[in-house]
Design a protein around this motif. Sequence first.
Motif, short mmCIF file in Angstrom:
data_model
loop_
_atom_site.label_atom_id
_atom_site.label_comp_id
_atom_site.label_asym_id
_atom_site.label_seq_id
_atom_site.Cartn_x
_atom_site.Cartn_y
_atom_site.Cartn_z
N LEU A 85 7.42 -30.86 6.01
CA LEU A 85 6.49 -30.02 6.12
C LEU A 85 5.89 -30.19 7.67
CD1 LEU A 85 5.14 -31.66 2.58
CD2 LEU A 85 5.43 -29.03 3.80
N ILE A 86 6.00 -31.59 8.76
CA ILE A 86 5.66 -31.39 9.66
C ILE A 86 6.33 -30.99 11.08
CG2 ILE A 86 5.05 -33.87 11.22
CD1 ILE A 86 5.20 -35.35 9.55
N LEU A 87 7.52 -30.66 10.78
CA LEU A 87 8.31 -30.02 11.70
C LEU A 87 8.56 -28.23 11.17
CD1 LEU A 87 11.73 -31.95 11.36
CD2 LEU A 87 10.15 -32.33 13.38
N PHE A 88 8.16 -28.12 9.97
CA PHE A 88 8.50 -26.39 10.80
C PHE A 88 6.56 -26.23 10.70
CE2 PHE A 88 7.30 -22.93 7.26
CZ PHE A 88 7.97 -21.93 8.45
N GLY A 89 5.31 -27.30 10.30
CA GLY A 89 4.23 -27.09 11.14
C GLY A 89 3.71 -27.26 12.25
N ALA A 90 4.69 -28.24 13.11
CA ALA A 90 4.94 -28.31 14.04
C ALA A 90 5.00 -27.38 15.70
CB ALA A 90 5.21 -29.44 14.62
N VAL A 91 6.64 -26.46 14.16
CA VAL A 91 7.01 -25.16 14.98
C VAL A 91 5.48 -23.81 14.68
CG1 VAL A 91 8.61 -22.91 14.81
CG2 VAL A 91 9.17 -25.35 14.52
N LEU A 92 5.05 -24.14 13.89
CA LEU A 92 3.69 -22.81 13.40
C LEU A 92 2.79 -23.84 14.61
CD1 LEU A 92 3.92 -22.50 9.56
CD2 LEU A 92 4.21 -20.80 11.72
N ILE A 93 2.18 -23.96 14.55
CA ILE A 93 1.44 -24.64 15.51
C ILE A 93 1.51 -24.12 16.75
CG2 ILE A 93 0.07 -26.13 16.70
CD1 ILE A 93 0.01 -27.70 14.07
N ILE A 94 2.86 -24.26 17.16
CA ILE A 94 3.02 -24.13 19.33
C ILE A 94 3.22 -22.71 18.86
CG2 ILE A 94 4.84 -24.38 20.48
CD1 ILE A 94 5.16 -27.28 19.10
N ILE A 95 3.35 -22.08 17.83
CA ILE A 95 3.42 -20.18 18.23
C ILE A 95 2.38 -20.30 18.48
CG2 ILE A 95 4.06 -18.14 17.23
CD1 ILE A 95 6.63 -19.71 15.58
N ALA A 96 1.00 -20.89 17.79
CA ALA A 96 -0.19 -20.24 17.61
C ALA A 96 -0.70 -20.69 19.05
CB ALA A 96 -0.77 -20.67 15.39
N LEU A 97 -0.57 -21.77 18.92
CA LEU A 97 -1.47 -21.80 20.60
C LEU A 97 -0.46 -20.73 21.91
CD1 LEU A 97 -1.06 -25.60 20.07
CD2 LEU A 97 -3.35 -23.96 20.53
N SER A 98 0.97 -20.68 21.85
CA SER A 98 1.85 -20.07 22.65
C SER A 98 0.88 -17.94 22.22
CB SER A 98 2.86 -19.57 21.99
OG SER A 98 3.98 -20.92 22.31
N LEU A 99 0.47 -17.93 21.84
CA LEU A 99 -0.50 -16.46 21.11
C LEU A 99 -1.42 -16.62 21.64
CD1 LEU A 99 0.93 -15.84 17.34
CD2 LEU A 99 2.23 -14.80 19.49
N PHE A 100 -1.85 -17.97 21.24
CA PHE A 100 -3.89 -18.09 22.03
C PHE A 100 -3.80 -17.62 24.11
CE2 PHE A 100 -5.13 -20.37 18.40
CZ PHE A 100 -5.89 -19.73 17.94
#
Length: 399
Positions: free
Chosen positions: A279-294
């Motif tokens: 859960l944490i690892l997949f969630g971390a990937v999505l957060i990093i992608i979201a921040l990269s889009l920002f």
Amino acid sequence: MFRIRFSIFLSVFVAMVGLMIIAPVMPPLIRELGLNELHSGIIISLGSIAMAVMAPFWGRLSDRKGRKAVIVIGFLGMFVSYVLFTATMYAGLSQLIGGGLLVGLLIVARGLIGMFIPAVPSAAQAYMADVTDEKGRAAGMALIGAANGMGLVLGPAIAGAFALIGLIWPLYIGALLPIVAVGVVCFLIPAHKPVIQEKPPKVNPFQKGILLYLFAGLATMLSIVTLQVVGGFYFQDQLSLTTKETARMISLGLMITGVAMIITQGMQMKNPKWQPKSLILFGAVLIIIALSLFLFFINLIVYDVAFFLFGVGTGLMMPGFMAGASLAVSREQQGGVAGLVASVQGISAVIAPILSTGLYQLNKYLPFAVVALIVLLMGMTLLFVKSRTEVNENRIIDS
């Protein structure tokens, strides 16, 4: 079992609403009182420090006195604190008191709110650990995560709705909700014996299994608070928006995030296949992608997509780090570790505003970049360091 889960959900939800309902009305109330932004910062920060300090105490107390007792104490303390805070605000607005006395009473009242609020999530998380087995722990913590997410979304919304009547009205609701919650808890939650009768064994936050998941919790909450604190400044500067346009854009974006969190955690409750590390690892990937889009795009639609991915990511990480920390300790230490997890929220609320605004003054891209780096570091650490929780996860899967 349903009534216990519902009571835990409602308790955490009310506590989060109680925390969030103040935020939207504090700036205008402070100015109505003739105070400045520094006073507001001090009042809010000291309340957050009180949360961080008291959360472990409440968790350990729930081991000795029982979960239900600590939840009730927390809500009663919230009620008294909110009454004091509201009465002080009312007296200040009516010009009955002012100056140093007004500021001092507001600090004391906000500090008391910060002291009692963590009693509820600390005891509630420990209670959830009591009533779930290892296979269902992540799904149980997802229920608490959903309650946090709903409070995160609806707290400011409730404040905004009642602020239309008057700026002080959200504080009236903040005082009323804990009393309603006490009635529900007393009626629905059965008497629960303390886990241990003697002084509970202390939980060392620096032991390997726990520290990893506390780090994950800190990374998650730093991400959330940073987006809340500097998001408005960042998107206004990136998109050249007016203040009203910025308010609408950030409100919609945070609502998208909150809804995504709730949906993600609801799915996790119904289909609890993933264990904490995944859960944490997949969630971390999505957060990093979201921040990269920002960071790399200047487009409103892309930002809305990023808000959604951010919500899914945090929605996965929250139950992940809560369940992971719970599985890393014994039954007798559930209250203690729940208190440590709850204290992460207070610590984040102290660190993130100072860190993010300071970085923003240096460069507007730095806050999101630093948070992404912290999340990446956390993910790499969790990926390569084997913990006791991972051993438990393997045992769960094998069974």
